[in-house]
Design a protein around this motif. Structure first.
Motif, short mmCIF file in Angstrom:
data_model
loop_
_atom_site.label_atom_id
_atom_site.label_comp_id
_atom_site.label_asym_id
_atom_site.label_seq_id
_atom_site.Cartn_x
_atom_site.Cartn_y
_atom_site.Cartn_z
N GLU A 15 2.26 0.49 -4.09
CA GLU A 15 0.80 0.61 -4.06
C GLU A 15 0.37 2.00 -3.59
N LYS A 16 1.08 2.54 -2.60
CA LYS A 16 0.78 3.90 -2.15
C LYS A 16 1.00 4.90 -3.28
N ASN A 17 2.11 4.78 -3.97
CA ASN A 17 2.43 5.74 -5.04
C ASN A 17 1.39 5.69 -6.15
N ARG A 18 0.95 4.48 -6.52
CA ARG A 18 -0.07 4.36 -7.57
C ARG A 18 -1.39 4.98 -7.13
N THR A 19 -1.78 4.71 -5.87
CA THR A 19 -3.04 5.25 -5.36
C THR A 19 -3.00 6.77 -5.31
N VAL A 20 -1.90 7.32 -4.79
CA VAL A 20 -1.76 8.77 -4.69
C VAL A 20 -1.76 9.41 -6.08
N ALA A 21 -1.07 8.78 -7.01
CA ALA A 21 -1.02 9.33 -8.37
C ALA A 21 -2.41 9.34 -9.01
N TRP A 22 -3.15 8.27 -8.79
CA TRP A 22 -4.49 8.20 -9.41
C TRP A 22 -5.40 9.29 -8.83
N PHE A 23 -5.40 9.46 -7.54
CA PHE A 23 -6.25 10.48 -6.93
C PHE A 23 -5.78 11.89 -7.28
N ASN A 24 -4.49 12.08 -7.37
CA ASN A 24 -3.99 13.42 -7.72
C ASN A 24 -4.31 13.80 -9.16
N GLY A 25 -4.74 12.84 -9.96
CA GLY A 25 -5.16 13.17 -11.32
C GLY A 25 -6.30 14.17 -11.35
N VAL A 26 -7.10 14.22 -10.28
CA VAL A 26 -8.23 15.14 -10.23
C VAL A 26 -7.77 16.60 -10.16
N ASN A 27 -6.54 16.82 -9.73
CA ASN A 27 -6.06 18.20 -9.54
C ASN A 27 -5.59 18.87 -10.81
N THR A 28 -5.50 18.13 -11.90
CA THR A 28 -5.04 18.71 -13.16
C THR A 28 -6.13 18.71 -14.22
#
Length: 650
Positions: free
Chosen positions: A142-155
């Motif tokens: 769950e942490k990895n999915r959440t972090v991945a979704w939010f990090n989408g803003v950086n690209t």
């Protein structure tokens, strides 16, 4: 017959406990509209330019501005210490899970999902970390999915506006959680946001080639974001955080002028459906500062408390801003789709939750410890010249309003000419937007000059005002600009605030040079247009209320006060007065209004000056305005000598 359920109406809104209850009363009705896994809240079916998934995410995310503050201050209590707060935590898990039917979807360029990362980031930064935070309840997956979704803003690409702050908050939350984040991207965004800065604490909502200093420059976005960042990033970025705090100290001297003694803010610009988010700057000061002597006089903590709480209490009096289910409507003082933006979903108004940041601090904070203070006496009966936003704000004669020229939205916003191009905006009388494109009643030209070249079928009003500047003449300020509605029509606009001798009058002078035949019309402020007895149309003036119109004037009085417009004598062009019944629901404050208006026709080759005096006296609680308005209206101002000289030398 009640048609709504304003949960703030019976709340005194004076203490910390009052605000806690107020916030809970706004959050509780949302449960009935929440999806099974908690990731979506849908409050209605009206559409936006972005997809429904993003609109439902907006409904989920925006209440978190308030919930985060409530939990951080330990004032959750009852449901909001457990099940209700947990509903948002479970929603975060579901919304970032691609295998879940409530998944929010991947982040794309210029995506609304980026906007909603801001309130979620604030909540995650406050309520996520530590032994008592919710982040420890997440599994590694769950942490990895959440972090991945939010990090989408950086690209992804973002608009070159206040949106850059949303990426900053997404990364700030990830950092607080000890998760991978875009540190370099954050520094670059913060450095670029510096290019928006102008002066006196003000930033543009975009690069320096724009002039858009509206509520986004302060409480909706930039100033509030700076203040929150200055608290959450104080250890990691101390110099920048202190710079932001200093800008806030400068800004408050300007921003205070946008509020009147009753707590009303002056509606101006876009997104006014965010309502009491207009007071979020006062709220964010509480979150960012805790020094008992943080601000110079007259801005004690008691004074700041008054600005925030009076605004909330005024909104508590607006019964029609809520549905019968207790949820906020899209609108201002009543439901209204005419003035909204294409990005306003039914969940959009919950940006107003930014007004509850004081709940994040302890009751021992000086904001709560000090008594609420009245509106600063030093601001009453004054005129403030604000160079950065090109505004002159008047508090003369019991009326708070601003004169404006030069601001404009950087894109094709609906009713942009009404939201940024009017001559004046009032805390008491609001402003109006067009309801259609045929005839003056639909164009709703309060505080505007309208021009028609097709016999009155369609009308042009000012949107852009190039070369806007504040000048000083004979020790008085004036706001001057140009306007070019057609290639062969040139207009110079001069706006002059009230004086001590005529505190309820402001002046507008217009030089019009036309290469075509034109009809012209100029409106005063819009006024509630119904009779107090039977609620029908205002009658002709009967000694108590009604309207009058004549060769060079028009005036009306109703329960909302008195408004009029007159052509000043002096050998200039003459106009005819009339009171126009404007289309219903065009005004933000009143759903039925009339508009005192002056009319004149121009011929090809005309080069004329109109000199307009606009009268306004809002109703007061004591009712004394009814005895005062007629004498004040009959005592007309005169054309200032410097303006006479300017007209003579045309």
């Amino acid at each position: 017959m009640p048609t709504n359920n304003n949960p703030l109406a019976s709340n005194p809104l004076r203490t910390r406990a009052d605000l806690q209850e107020a916030l809970k009363s706004l959050l509780e009705p949302l449960a009935a509209f929440t999806s099974p896994r908690g990731a979506q809240i849908r409050l209605g079916e009206t559409a936006t330019h972005y997809d429904q998934q993003a609109a439902d995410l907006e409904g989920y995310a925006r209440p978190l501005w308030g919930l985060a503050a409530l939990l951080a201050g330990g004032g959750g209590g009852g449901e909001f210490a457990g099940a209700a707060a947990e509903r948002w935590v479970e929603g975060l898990k579901a919304g970032t899970d691609p295998s879940c039917e409530e998944y929010w979807g991947e982040v794309r360029d210029c995506d609304q999902r980026m906007v909603e990362m801001c309130p979620m980031g604030f909540w995650m930064a406050l309520a996520g970390p530590g032994e008592s935070g919710f982040w420890k309840t997440f599994t590694e997956e769950e942490k990895n999915r959440t972090v991945a979704w939010f990090n989408g803003v950086n690209t992804r690409e973002m608009p070159n506006t206040n949106w850059l702050w949303f990426r900053v908050f997404a990364n700030l939350a990830l950092k607080k959680l000890g998760a991978p984040h875009g540190a370099e991207r954050t520094r670059a965004d913060l450095d670029h946001l510096e290019t928006f800065y102008d002066a006196d604490g003000w930033s543009n909502d975009g690069p320096p080639d724009t002039l858009q200093m509206d509520y986004y420059s302060g409480p909706f976005a930039i100033q509030t974001a700076q203040l929150i960042y200055s608290k959450l990033a104080a250890e990691d970025d101390p110099e920048r955080c202190e710079l932001y705090r200093e800008r806030a100290r400068q800004y408050l001297f300007s921003y205070a002028h946008y509020f009147d003694p009753e707590g009303r803010a002056i509606p101006f610009g876009r997104s006014t459906t965010y309502r009491f988010a207009m007071a979020a700057f006062w709220s964010a000061l509480v979150f960012a500062f805790d020094d008992p002597a943080a601000f110079p006089a007259p801005f004690s903590w008691g004074v700041i408390k008054g600005f925030l709480l009076r605004n909330l209490r005024w909104w508590g009096q607006q019964l029609a801003i809520f549905t019968s289910a207790g949820t906020l409507t899209i609108g201002y003082a009543y439901p209204n789709m005419y003035f909204t933006e294409n990005y306003n979903s039914p969940g959009s108004p919950y940006w107003c939750m930014k007004a509850f940041f004081p709940l994040a601090v302890a009751e021992t904070h000086p904001f709560w410890a000090e008594e609420e203070r009245a509106y600063p006496a030093s601001m009453l009966n004054t005129v403030a010249s604000l160079a950065a936003p090109r505004h002159i704000v008047s508090h003369m004669g019991g009326h708070t309003f601003l004169l404006s020229s030069g601001q404009a939205c950087h894109y094709a916003l609906k009713a942009a000419q009404a939201k940024y191009g009017k001559f004046a905006y009032s805390s008491a009388f609001g402003f109006s937007v067009p309801t259609g494109s045929y005839g003056l009643a639909q164009h709703a030209i309060d505080s505007m000059v309208g021009l028609s070249a097709d016999g009155g079928e369609t009308w042009k009003t000012r949107r852009l005002a190039p070369n806007a500047r504040i000048e000083t003449h004979d020790s008085a300020c004036a706001l001057i600009s140009e306007w070019y509605p057609w290639p062969d029509v040139e207009i110079e606009n001069i706006l002059i605030p009230p004086s001590e001798t005529h505190p309820n009058w402001h002046l507008r002078a217009h030089r019009i040079k036309t290469g075509r035949t034109l009809q012209t019309a100029e409106g005063a402020f819009a006024l509630y247009g119904q009779a107090s007895g039977d609620g029908r149309h205002l009658p002709e003036y009967n000694g108590h209320e009604g309207y009058e119109e004549g060769a060079s004037f028009a005036v009306a009085a109703s329960r909302a006060g008195a408004v009029g417009i007159a052509e000043l004598s002096g050998g200039y062009a003459t106009r005819t007065g009339g009171v126009l019944r404007v289309d219903p629901n065009s005004n933000l404050v009143e759903s039925r209004t009339v508009l005192p208006t002056l009319y004149a026709d121009l011929e090809t080759g005309d080069d004329v000056w109109f000199v307009t005096a606009v009268f306004a006296l809002p109703a007061d609680a004591a009712g004394a305005w009814r005895e005062a308005w007629r004498h004040a209206w009959d005592t007309k101002p005169v054309v200032p000598d410097w303006l006479r000289r300017r007209i003579a030398n045309k």
